[in-house]
Design an enzyme around this catalytic site. Sequence first.
Site, PDB file in Angstrom:
ATOM      1  N   CYS A   6      -1.130  54.000 -28.518  1.00  0.00           N
ATOM      2  CA  CYS A   6      -1.297  54.683 -27.240  1.00  0.00           C
ATOM      3  C   CYS A   6      -0.327  55.844 -27.218  1.00  0.00           C
ATOM      4  CB  CYS A   6      -1.015  53.738 -26.074  1.00  0.00           C
ATOM      5  SG  CYS A   6      -2.134  52.320 -25.946  1.00  0.00           S
TER       6      CYS A   6
ATOM      7  N   GLY B  79      -5.110  58.015 -27.830  1.00  0.00           N
ATOM      8  CA  GLY B  79      -5.881  57.101 -27.000  1.00  0.00           C
ATOM      9  C   GLY B  79      -6.839  57.839 -26.098  1.00  0.00           C
TER      10      GLY B  79
ATOM     11  N   ASN C  85       3.415  51.365 -25.657  1.00  0.00           N
ATOM     12  CA  ASN C  85       2.646  51.641 -26.869  1.00  0.00           C
ATOM     13  C   ASN C  85       3.020  50.595 -27.902  1.00  0.00           C
ATOM     14  OD1 ASN C  85       1.272  52.807 -29.070  1.00  0.00           O
ATOM     15  ND2 ASN C  85       3.061  54.046 -29.607  1.00  0.00           N
ATOM     16  N   GLY C  86       2.040  49.847 -28.390  1.00  0.00           N
ATOM     17  CA  GLY C  86       2.315  48.851 -29.413  1.00  0.00           C
ATOM     18  C   GLY C  86       1.611  47.545 -29.139  1.00  0.00           C
TER      19      GLY C  86
ATOM     20  N   TYR D 197      -2.293  58.853 -40.644  1.00  0.00           N
ATOM     21  CA  TYR D 197      -3.431  59.156 -39.776  1.00  0.00           C
ATOM     22  C   TYR D 197      -3.101  59.370 -38.312  1.00  0.00           C
ATOM     23  CZ  TYR D 197      -7.777  58.348 -37.158  1.00  0.00           C
ATOM     24  OH  TYR D 197      -8.817  58.458 -36.285  1.00  0.00           O
TER      25      TYR D 197
END
Length: 491
Positions: A2, A28, A101-102, A257
């Site tokens: 995210c 996201g 985030n995670g 990526y």
Amino acid sequence: MCGIIGIVGTTEVASALYDGLTVLQHRGQDAAGIVTVDGAHLRLHKGNGLVRDVFNQGSMSRLRGHIGIGHCRYPTAGSDNADEAQPFYVNSPYGIAFAHNGNLVNTEALRREMFQDDRRHINTDSDSEVLLNVLAHELQIQDRMALTPDQIFKAVAGVHARARGGYACLALIQGYGLLAFRDPHGIRPLVLGERVTPEGREYAVASESVAFDVLGFKRLRDVAPGEAVFITVDGQLHARRCAEGAVHAPCIFEYVYLARPDSMIEDVSVYKARLRMGEKLAQKILRECPDHGIDAVIPIPDTARTAASSLAGVLGVPFREGFVKNRYVGRTFIMPGQGDRVKSVRRKLNAIDLEFRNKTVLLVDDSIVRGTTSKQIIQMARDAGAKKVYFASAAPPVRYPNVYGIDMPSASELVAAGKSEKEVEQLLGADWLIYQDLDDLVCAVQDGNEELKQFDTSCFSGEYVTGLDRDYLQQIEMLRSDDAKAARRSA
């Protein structure tokens, strides 16, 4: 993955948070939200969709205040509807808004603890809400009469002691300020920036430094593994390491990526790391097949373009753009279901026949996860007239689930899981398939910062730095496979 961003400013921050989220949109595309502090009130707006679709002039005008956080969501477990859009909020203690985030790997154990021991109710399936309530509890057991930075850091230490996984978090504590912290291994990225205005000094924290570039903030440094940064409402910065002894292991897939090439993560340029990935992959090609006969190197846009350009340079082969991308179709990797991903490939890419006709082409992609996109692209190259189609991955084979916030956890969906490279080559329909070696990938990133000794390479190596409970991978497959997601959407 995210995208998160938080700002403590001297003037209104809502528009800056919005601009920052648009730059982090690649992290996201499923949902977005912003919360700001307006005097004694927290102003929150969130919903499903892209940042530009969630917010309009009316919603932005209500997000008053000079402190705020924003979040753009990527669909993983516990994010199938608008209820799981972030930031989350709890009113006790103080009033806390939270963005994360995670992914945690002990969510269910924490959920039970929250109910049985801490007497807190978790209303969604999101591990972010669990993490918020762990933080809220740890703050609540501090001295409520005088919540100091020292006590906030003690609360974060309590979170680190209980939570396992990869996480970067932002929390607005009503009346006190903005808290940012990162897991003890530093798996998920988090950077700190500042900007000086005529009104004074402002601070920002974000998933990637590229968010600072568009807002005019100067990147100061990465938030250290296990560190917490607290910025008071009047702009005073406090920082402390709240967890010690853990192995620093940032996620290497960020460089492959996830991150934008113009970002700096752990003092490593993502762009230069990808250039080195291409160089090392070219050296492997020359070792294994010096008489390769490649006529053109063609990247799969956009993420692989950087590695493909340096690869072509080392091989001494022309670099060509063979595919035109429709930029109005989202990243197929983060599409919520396999059906959507399959339909999106030909909507997203169109081949330029002249670059393929009667040629031996080397297609270069950043990685191969499910293999769906790769197989279709190889067929598109053949349909465009290619004589032979070679396929190169700038990353090693993805054979294992990722459990730290990337949506490729179901081993049954990974094309390389339990297969040799030759078997994957046959499945994809390539004349030759070549993967990056893991040691070369690590070196490509490490060359940018020799202090980085270890990375989270779990999706390539199967080694999980946090450790996993025995049945965790089976549980996560049931939650996150495409079949499980489709069942939840139709329920």
